[in-house]
Design an enzyme around this catalytic site. Structure first.
Site, short mmCIF file in Angstrom:
data_model
loop_
_atom_site.label_atom_id
_atom_site.label_comp_id
_atom_site.label_asym_id
_atom_site.label_seq_id
_atom_site.Cartn_x
_atom_site.Cartn_y
_atom_site.Cartn_z
N ASP A 116 -86.22 -1.98 -47.41
CA ASP A 116 -85.95 -0.73 -48.26
C ASP A 116 -84.33 -1.24 -48.67
O ASP A 116 -83.86 -2.01 -48.39
CB ASP A 116 -86.42 0.63 -47.86
N GLU A 127 -93.61 7.73 -41.43
CA GLU A 127 -93.09 7.12 -42.36
C GLU A 127 -93.26 7.61 -43.82
O GLU A 127 -92.30 7.52 -44.57
CB GLU A 127 -93.99 5.62 -42.47
N TYR A 161 -93.20 -1.34 -48.37
CA TYR A 161 -92.26 -1.06 -47.39
C TYR A 161 -93.07 -0.31 -46.35
O TYR A 161 -92.97 -0.51 -45.10
CB TYR A 161 -91.08 -0.20 -47.84
#
Ligand code: SF4
Length: 334
Positions: free
Chosen positions: A139, A41, A121
């Site tokens: 997002d 991520e 996020y």
């Protein structure tokens, strides 16, 4: 809101079914290890999937656990990150790994969100994917597909719009939170794409989607006009002497601070360093600024003491240069 919840409730099972059938095989899919999900991520923030693929495997081979990452030096971590850009991500990973090595990987949203470099996020994505917690990860991609689905005309650059969509998702999160989170990302990346036309004909939501029904897909999301990026003229000096090249660590707190770089500045000082052998222009685009660069390959007059002089081999092995300077690296490698 009630109407949007109803639409979303119908949209969730269609999306999960589509995801099960059509998802791409990506190296970070299929793991529930929060460390590996976290690394992926962070790499995927501001970087394309294709670019991340190669780095992800190599990074995990080098640092298979948070403990291994915590033990590495900052130079080693930056070297493994070389070329991915946005180096503060690598520094934050390293800082966070030291915390994780001591206390274990946090198992809830607040703990994950508190790690350096992790925003709402990323924390939402990690908690959904690793632990199946109903933590929305919203997002630009997710906002795009949801504003199209519901033909929502609110400005997505407003925090209140983002929060409203987080709330909306929280209402409809299914038990397979990880699959759901990834399916939203996948639809935004492969079908309901940002540039060019969204591929409504193959979209699992085509019957439900308000923007599609009105033929107004490309009008969403609505956003404030973006400010034009600033441009800066930079002169870059690739100084060469007796098989060695000059590098320095960038000072200050701004862009690329603390990273190795070729000497550079805003005035043309090439003549002061020696004889110019070659010249070329290049451009590098950062989020808020664009560098227009003129680079010089120079036979240096002397080993200027303010620089570190390294061989091409040493540069390759131990000095991570940001990709902004990539255009001039070929002078070293040849
Ligand atoms: S139908 Fe078209 S606009 Fe609507 S979500 Fe699907 S791809 Fe996007």
């Amino acid at each position: 809101m009630q109407n949007a919840i109803r639409v979303l409730k119908n949209a969730v099972p269609l999306l999960l079914e589509w995801y099960g059938a059509y998802k791409r095989e990506l190296p970070w899919r299929g793991t529930r290890d929060p460390y590996k999900i976290w690394v992926s991520e962070i790499m995927l923030q501001q970087t394309r999937v294709e670019a991340v693929k190669g780095y992800y495997a190599a990074f995990l081979e080098k640092f298979p656990t948070a403990e291994a990452l915590a033990r590495a030096s900052e130079e080693e971590v930056l070297k493994a990150w070389e070329g991915l850009g946005y180096y503060s991500r690598a520094r934050n990973l390293h800082r966070a790994a030291k915390i994780i090595a001591e206390r274990g990987f946090p198992a809830d949203f607040a703990g994950v969100r508190a790690l350096p470099g992790v925003g709402d996020y990323t924390a939402g994505a990690i908690c959904s994917i690793a632990y199946d917690l109903p933590c929305p990860a919203v997002d630009g991609n997710v906002l795009r597909i949801l504003t199209r689905l519901t033909a929502d005309e609110r400005n997505i650059d407003e925090m209140s719009t983002r929060s409203a969509f987080s709330e909306l998702l929280r209402e409809v999160y299914p038990p397979q939170a990880g699959e759901f989170c990834q399916s939203l990302m996948e639809l935004g990346a492969t079908v309901c794409v940002p540039n060019g036309e969204p591929m409504c004909l193959i979209c699992p939501w085509r019957e439900l989607c308000a923007a599609h029904r009105m033929g107004r897909e490309e009008e969403f999301p609505v956003r404030a006009e973006k400010k034009a990026r600033k441009t800066e003229q930079i002169f870059v000096y690739v100084l060469k002497k007796e098989g060695r090249f000059a590098l320095r660590k960038r000072e200050g707190k701004g862009l690329l601070a603390g990273l190795w770089e070729f000497p550079n500045g805003s005035k043309d000082e090439s003549a002061e360093y020696g004889k110019v052998l070659s010249e070329k222009n290049a451009k590098h685009i950062f989020t808020h600024i664009e560098w227009h660069m003129t680079g010089y390959l120079i036979e240096a007059k002397e080993f200027f003491p303010q620089f570190t002089w390294v061989t091409p081999e040493e540069m390759r092995k131990g000095y991570a240069l940001p990709s902004a300077f990539k255009a001039f690296k070929s002078w070293v490698d040849n």
